[in-house]
Every structure is written in C-alpha cells, then in structure tokens.
Scaffold this active site. Structure first.
Site, PDB file in Angstrom:
ATOM      1  N   ALA A  99      26.297  43.801  34.281  1.00 49.36           N
ATOM      2  CA  ALA A  99      25.146  44.457  33.663  1.00 49.36           C
ATOM      3  C   ALA A  99      24.824  45.751  34.417  1.00 49.36           C
ATOM      4  CB  ALA A  99      23.950  43.522  33.675  1.00 49.36           C
ATOM      5  N   ASP A 146      27.459  48.219  33.475  1.00 49.39           N
ATOM      6  CA  ASP A 146      27.214  48.726  32.123  1.00 49.39           C
ATOM      7  C   ASP A 146      26.126  49.787  32.129  1.00 49.39           C
ATOM      8  OD1 ASP A 146      29.108  47.194  30.943  1.00 49.39           O
ATOM      9  OD2 ASP A 146      27.730  45.634  30.234  1.00 49.39           O
ATOM     10  N   GLU A 187      34.206  36.081  16.632  1.00 46.97           N
ATOM     11  CA  GLU A 187      34.824  35.225  17.648  1.00 46.97           C
ATOM     12  C   GLU A 187      33.999  35.336  18.914  1.00 46.97           C
ATOM     13  OE1 GLU A 187      38.891  36.395  18.388  1.00 46.97           O
ATOM     14  OE2 GLU A 187      39.171  36.832  16.268  1.00 46.97           O
ATOM     15  N   LYS A 247      33.411  36.051  22.686  1.00 47.17           N
ATOM     16  CA  LYS A 247      34.112  36.993  23.563  1.00 47.17           C
ATOM     17  C   LYS A 247      34.402  36.297  24.882  1.00 47.17           C
ATOM     18  CE  LYS A 247      33.936  41.791  25.070  1.00 47.17           C
ATOM     19  NZ  LYS A 247      34.215  41.618  26.474  1.00 47.17           N
ATOM     20  N   ARG A 281      46.863  44.498  30.620  1.00 53.40           N
ATOM     21  CA  ARG A 281      46.517  45.668  29.832  1.00 53.40           C
ATOM     22  C   ARG A 281      46.799  46.963  30.586  1.00 53.40           C
ATOM     23  NH1 ARG A 281      40.650  46.630  27.342  1.00 53.40           N
ATOM     24  NH2 ARG A 281      40.074  46.683  29.523  1.00 53.40           N
ATOM     25  N   CYS A 312      29.268  33.715  64.351  1.00 52.63           N
ATOM     26  CA  CYS A 312      29.000  32.948  65.562  1.00 52.63           C
ATOM     27  C   CYS A 312      30.219  33.097  66.464  1.00 52.63           C
ATOM     28  CB  CYS A 312      28.802  31.478  65.168  1.00 52.63           C
ATOM     29  SG  CYS A 312      28.972  30.368  66.567  1.00 52.63           S
ATOM     30  N   CYS A 337      31.457  25.380  68.320  1.00 49.19           N
ATOM     31  CA  CYS A 337      30.432  25.263  67.280  1.00 49.19           C
ATOM     32  C   CYS A 337      30.805  24.163  66.281  1.00 49.19           C
ATOM     33  CB  CYS A 337      30.294  26.600  66.554  1.00 49.19           C
ATOM     34  SG  CYS A 337      29.105  26.547  65.210  1.00 49.19           S
TER      35      CYS A 337
HETATM   36  S1  IVH Z   1      39.438  41.773  20.079  1.00 45.00           S
HETATM   37  C1  IVH Z   1      41.006  46.440  20.358  1.00 45.00           C
HETATM   38  N1  IVH Z   1      38.452  39.402  20.536  1.00 45.00           N
HETATM   39  O1  IVH Z   1      37.287  41.935  25.449  1.00 45.00           O
HETATM   40  C2  IVH Z   1      40.553  45.326  21.178  1.00 45.00           C
HETATM   41  N2  IVH Z   1      38.712  40.869  22.352  1.00 45.00           N
HETATM   42  O2  IVH Z   1      35.756  44.219  26.226  1.00 45.00           O
HETATM   43  C3  IVH Z   1      40.363  44.142  20.319  1.00 45.00           C
HETATM   44  N3  IVH Z   1      38.073  39.919  24.486  1.00 45.00           N
HETATM   45  O3  IVH Z   1      40.047  44.015  25.856  1.00 45.00           O
HETATM   46  C4  IVH Z   1      39.963  43.039  21.122  1.00 45.00           C
HETATM   47  N4  IVH Z   1      37.491  37.949  23.730  1.00 45.00           N
HETATM   48  O4  IVH Z   1      40.467  41.535  26.221  1.00 45.00           O
HETATM   49  C5  IVH Z   1      38.813  40.578  21.073  1.00 45.00           C
HETATM   50  N5  IVH Z   1      37.649  37.244  20.813  1.00 45.00           N
HETATM   51  C6  IVH Z   1      37.994  38.411  21.326  1.00 45.00           C
HETATM   52  C7  IVH Z   1      37.887  38.678  22.690  1.00 45.00           C
HETATM   53  C8  IVH Z   1      38.261  39.932  23.168  1.00 45.00           C
HETATM   54  C9  IVH Z   1      37.622  38.698  24.808  1.00 45.00           C
HETATM   55  C10 IVH Z   1      38.321  40.997  25.451  1.00 45.00           C
HETATM   56  C11 IVH Z   1      39.576  41.783  25.172  1.00 45.00           C
HETATM   57  C12 IVH Z   1      39.159  43.206  25.196  1.00 45.00           C
HETATM   58  C13 IVH Z   1      37.840  43.147  25.897  1.00 45.00           C
HETATM   59  C14 IVH Z   1      36.957  44.303  25.551  1.00 45.00           C
END
Ligand code: IVH
Length: 681
Positions: free
Chosen positions: A46, A49, A125, A127, A148, A437, A443
């Site tokens: 956070a 970000d 989905e 994350k 990546r 320590c 200890c």
């Molecule tokens: S779709 C073009 N679906 O989040 C990228 N990403 O913050 C499309 N991630 O690099 C990604 N869960 O590694 C997608 N259900 C999900 C995800 C997901 C985790 C990750 C992914 C991405 C990163 C971005």
C-alpha cells in the site's frame, strides 16, 4: 510511509514537480530493487502504491517530464544474474489498478465507450498474490517456464517450474496444439509460508515478508531442490500466445486449460453485468481471509477475445482488464508496551504489546517492530494508538502511530543495553540494524543454536550431536552450555530417549575426542559474530593460544589484515562478557585444547582441486602423495564423488578406479600427477 514532504499538488510549480518526480523515481527504484532483486521489501504494497500513484499523478500533470527510464514506463523487474534469459512469445504486461468502485465505474465506461455499446460480459477472478510465470507447451509437452522479468525478457526457471506438482509436464489433450504460452501465478499457501518462515527463524535466516516474496524467492533459486522443498502452487489466468488453436472468449480459454489438466485461478465467475462484477468484488473482499492463500484483489477481464483485441493495450497494461485492489485491512489499537525478545541467533527484536484487536481474521495482541531504526522511522511511542495490519495476511505489524490521539504521556523506546535473558552486553555493530546479545555461548536463548554449531563438522565435529539429542539434553537439564557436554557420563547420555548403550558410548567418545580439536576449530566453535572458519584459522595462527586471543585489544586485532573495526569490536566484546568467560573456564577445566592450531590451508598449484589416490604409486607412498597434495594447496580425499577433480591411478587400482569411471571423474596416471605438480616435487 506518508509523503516525504507535502506540497499541495495543485499549486506545485513545474520546478517543484521536477524535484519531487526525481526523488520519487529514486525511492521507487530502491524499493523495486528490495522487492524484485532481494525479495525483501522494506515497505508495504500500500505504501509502495501510494508513492507510485503520486509519481503517476505528477507525470500526468507534467507529461513533458516523463522519461523512458521512469519506473512508470516499465513493467517488472530486471532479470537477476545466474539464470539464462528468455524472450517471451508475447510481452507480459501488468495490470492497471483501481482502488474504489468509482474508479472501477470509470474503467467500465472507458471500455464500453470504446466498444461503442452499453454493456458487455466479463470474467472475474481473484487476484492471486504470487509471482507471474509463463509456461510454454510444445505439442502438449512442457518445455519452458520463465519469470516475467521486465515483461519482454524473463529468466528461464524451467527446472524450478518442474518441481511444482500442480503443473502438468504433459497436457491431457489428445490433439494438443502446436504451441501455447500459458500465463499464470506461482503462489504459496499461508500455511506453507508460516512453515517456511518458522524453519528460517530456527536457522537464524531472514524471514520472508509475505507469501508472495516467499514464492518469488523460491522460484528464483539456482538450486531447484530448494524450490522443490517449498510447496508452491500454480494457477493459470491467461493465454499469452498460441499456434494451432484459437478461442472466442477468455472463459473458453480457462475451460480449455482445465480440460488439458492445467489448474486455473481457484475462484472465477462469469458476469453479465457491472453489478454482478461488483458483487463478486464485495463478496471476496469480505471473504478473503477464509481462503488458504493470499489474494489482494479481483481481476476483471472483458470476456470476448475479439473485444479484447479491439481494446488493445497501453505500453504497460491491457485496456481490457483491470485489477480492483482491496484496501489493506487495518485496525487502530493501543500500544501498551514494547518488550524485547531474544532470538536464537542473539538478535534482539522489539515486540509491540497491543490491546487485543481483531484484524484480518484473528485477534492480535503482539506485533513485531523489527528493530530500533524501524521504531524511530515510524515514530512509534509506548502508549500510542497505532494502526495494525497483517503483513501477508499472516504476520501482524505496526504500520504507524496516530499522532492526533497522543496525550503527552507517551514514552520513547530505548533498546536495553543488557540482554533481557542473560544480562550480557547488547551491541549494535557499525552498519547493522540489529542489536545483539554478546553472551553467545552462555545466553539460554541462543544456547541451542550454539551447541549445534559447536558440534558441527567445521567446528568441534562431534558426531551424533544432532538437534533431537541437544533438545533432550537441554530439556532434561543435563547441560546448559557447551562446556557441560564434557562432564556428561555415559549414564547421563542413556537418559536420552531411544539411546541404546552403543549410541550413548559413541556420543560420549565423540565428545571426549573433540577436546583435541585444533585451536582454530575451538575459536570457530565459540560462534563469535563475524568470526568465520577462515578468520578462525588466521586468528589461531596469529595468536597461537586462546588465552592470547582473549587478551587481544582492538588496536592489536586491527593489525591483522583480515580484521576490520566491526570484527575487532565483536571479538573484544565477546571476551569481556563474564558469562562467556565462565563457560571458557569450564572448557579449560574439561581439558579442551586451547593451544595447538591446524595448519593454514596453503595457496598453491593444487588450490581448489580434490584428489583421490588408488593403487600403489612408484615414486612415493600414498600417504606421502596425500601430504604433498595438501602442502600444495589441494585436498586429498579417501573416497570418490562427483566433487573429486582427479583420481590418480597407481598399480592394481581398487574399486575407486571403477567408481571414477562410473561417475565420469577424470583419471590420471602417476606420471600425469607429477607433471601437474611440476617443479614443486
Ligand atoms: S490477468 C496482462 N488474472 O497480477 C496481465 N493476473 O498486478 C493479465 N495476477 O502480472 C493478468 N492473479 O501476475 C491476471 N487472476 C489473475 C491474476 C493475475 C494474479 C497477477 C499477474 C499480473 C499481476 C498484475
């Protein structure tokens, strides 16, 4: 971390913005490095970000200040040294984040406006908070796995990927496509994260900040057996590139993955309306802690692939997907006290004692404060109201105080100068964040680790003194320091569970025999911070006896080439501790060798090479050949392994010769050996 200095952005001049932009880039690059390269972030997501958004905002206000090397212009981390790099079939993008339904609505509007329609269908989905990977299947066979990296080029981590059980090495499909690049997440369950951190804590290794860092760190191990020992999971969430197969929607892609045996994101929902999407977001924001793994948001994707193509992408992220990020769950409570705990490596960790508060699924009453600097940086005071959250949904941490609720009665924390467990001096060496320590051998908090170290091969080499035995000896109060080992009788050792006569007398002999170890091993065995195996040899040969070393002053120690101020302080402080001296006296009474040292390993023509001799030699005996090898800096070993560099074959060689052939170890004749040592012989 709040903004470092506050200038109302609206009124910011170009010059001020430029200054702040430069500053932000530097800070962000630093945190990128901590996160991606060291797998050891210093700030929360956070906080990161917030910095990142501030930079994006300023760059939006002054687009002419955007440079190609700005952190906003790249996708991920640079590849780390040690892995081959591979080019992804298609760029691996990141996601654009939104933090509220208002921002989400703005995204919906942009999408639908661009598509020229009112509403389309989406797939939501969860994350997963892990590390992005790309898997390549050729004709149904897994041929490559990569991180990546910077989005275009990643690291080839195929051997590590293959250790992840949920990834099929071969697809189930009868007619697998020519080639597919599957994008997904490698992640770690909260339980596995806890297990690994517990193990690391016991070994005195730095802890992973959250399951994501643990997953990323495990994936990027050069030794894949380490990856294998950490249970990672994989879930696919997209298709990068494909030959020989095509799809009409993202939902179909996911079904194809499922049918092919590739696990997909564990929580997925097909949604027809914005409302359904928002419901899914709300539902999982509430239920996130019920999952066995960490999620940090919901990813929303336009379902139809022709629409995805039409929407396209920016240089960083697709326009057809967005990440709805959950706010970190935080609570405010009172910091009642700060206590100090002593770890097995002697590290003193300040621990916040909190008024119990329910946060992220459980009640929290203690939280780590890491170290003194961290407390100062956050300006946390005893009595403060503080914001608490869980790092990685697991480890409670104090984020920041709430200064507006201060009464004036708060007090500052000071690291104690004596160890709360044994009373020895606490020191914080130059350049280190951790206070320790110095009663290493006396200890009680550190004694388990120390005894294991003492018995290890490179120290006093006591066979049979493993963790299970040491635990029992300590629990049964048969010993409390290493010196007590030498006063144990066979009868005492028989009190160890599952120890038969033989095992007890073997351990007794091993302990007694260790009294004769050379001085350097004794010095190493004492476990003085920063005194490793090599330095122990240097000190042993310089001083010749433990008593001389114990009298050494910092100035004298500094005359030794390998010794810097940090080491000198560490040694002198160690020998100043009364409790340590008691243990040393007891070792002396036991008759442990305090004088004779091992020969220093010589640098020579055979340095770094290991030899095994087999069969009869003509020019010298085998013992002489071994001695000569060591004199010239090499190592003579009695058994052949893949670590052996040369097997020197004399007349009528034994089984070692066959083993060398079987293992493909180079064999040479006696003459070739003599050539190798050349004039030295
Ligand atoms: S779709 C073009 N679906 O989040 C990228 N990403 O913050 C499309 N991630 O690099 C990604 N869960 O590694 C997608 N259900 C999900 C995800 C997901 C985790 C990750 C992914 C991405 C990163 C971005």
């Amino acid at each position: 971390m709040g903004k470092l200095f506050e200038i109302p952005e609206e009124k910011m001049t170009r010059k001020e913005a430029e200054k702040r932009i430069k500053e932000l880039r530097k800070i962000i690059e630093y945190h990128n490095y901590r996160y991606y390269v060291l797998d050891s972030p210093e700030i929360s997501d956070a906080e990161y970000d917030e910095l990142y958004r501030e930079l994006v905002h300023l760059e939006e206000m002054f687009p002419e200040l955007i440079t190609s090397d700005s952190p906003t212009q790249r996708v991920g981390a640079p590849p780390r040294k040690g892995f081959e790099t591979v080019r992804h079939y298609q760029k691996m993008l990141s996601l654009q984040d939104v933090f509220s339904f208002k921002e989400l609505d703005e995204w919906f509007e942009r999408v639908e406006r661009a598509l020229g329609m009112k509403e389309t269908d989406y797939v939501c989905e969860v994350k997963l908070d892990g590390a992005a990977v790309a898997l390549v299947f050729k004709k149904g066979v897994l041929v490559r796995g990569a991180t990546r990296g910077d989005g275009e080029v990643g690291e080839d981590i195929t051997p590590n990927i293959k250790t992840i059980r949920s990834i099929p090495l071969k697809l189930l499909a009868d007619n697998p496509p020519e080639l597919i690049e599957v994008r997904g997440e490698a992640y770690m369950s909260k339980d596995e994260f806890k297990r690994i951190n517990k193990e690391r804590e016991e070994k005195g290794e730095p802890l992973f900040a959250n399951p994501r860092n643990a997953a990323a760190g495990s994936l990027r191990q050069l030794d894949s057996s380490i990856t294998a020992s950490r249970k990672l999971t994989f879930a696919a969430h997209g298709l990068g590139y494909a030959e020989g197969v095509s799809f009409s929607s993202h939902y179909n892609v996911l079904n194809f993955f499922k049918d092919s045996g590739i696990p997909i994101t564990p929580v997925v929902k097909y949604c027809r309306t914005r409302e359904e999407v928002k419901e899914f977001c709300k539902e999982w924001e509430d239920k996130r802690h019920t999952l066995a793994f960490e999620i940090d948001g919901v990813v929303i994707k336009v379902n139809r692939l022709d629409y995805q193509n039409a929407l396209g992408e920016t240089s960083k992220a697709p326009r057809w997907a967005v990440a709805y990020k959950f706010p970190p769950e935080e609570k405010v409570t009172r910091l009642v006290d700060i206590m100090v705990s002593v770890g097995r490596t002697g590290a003193l960790t300040p621990v916040a004692i909190l008024e119990p508060v329910f946060v992220a699924g459980s009640t929290v009453s203690r939280a780590t404060l890491h170290n003194e600097d961290e407390i100062k940086r956050k300006d946390v005071r005893i009595g403060d109201f503080v914001i608490v959250r869980k790092a990685g949904d697991v480890i409670p941490e104090v984020v920041a105080p709430v200064p507006s609720r201060r009464t004036g009665k708060e007090s500052f924390f000071k690291m104690p100068d004596k160890c709360p467990v044994c009373g020895s001096d606490v020191i914080r060496l130059e350049g280190e964040a951790i206070s320790r320590c110095t009663g290493g051998i006396s200890c009680p908090a550190q004694v388990f680790n120390h005894i294991i170290h003492w018995g290890s091969r490179s120290a006093m080499d006591i066979d049979g003194l493993g963790p299970a035995v040491v635990t029992q000896l300590l629990d049964k109060k048969l010993i409390s320091t290493v010196a007590d080992l030498y006063f144990l009788t066979v009868d005492d050792l028989l009190k160890v569970e599952h120890f038969a006569d033989k095992a007890a007398s073997n351990l007794y002999d091993a302990i007694q025999n260790s009294k004769d170890r050379p001085l350097n091993r004794l010095i190493f065995g004492l476990g003085i911070r920063h005194v490793g195996e090599h330095l122990s040899k240097v000190l042993a040969s310089f001083y010749g006896s433990l008593d001389r070393l114990m009298e050494a002053t910092e100035e004298e120690l500094l005359e030794i080439e390998e010794v810097g101020p940090k080491i000198a302080t560490s040694i002198v402080t160690f020998f100043k501790q009364a409790h340590n001296l008691e243990v040393i006296q007891k070792l002396r009474r036991a008759g442990v060798n305090f004088g004779r040292a091992e020969k220093m390993i010589k640098e020579g023509p055979l340095s770094g090479l290991t030899f095994v001799f087999t069969g009869a030699l003509k020019s010298m005996s085998r013992a002489e050949a071994e001695e000569l090898t060591e004199k010239l800096g090499g190592k003579a070993s009695s058994s052949v392994s893949t670590k052996t560099d040369y097997v020197v074959v004399g007349e009528s060689p034994g089984s070692k010769y066959e083993k060398a052939l079987a293992l493909g170890v180079k064999t040479i004749s006696e003459e070739e050996f003599l050539d190798l040592i050349g004039e030295e012989f």
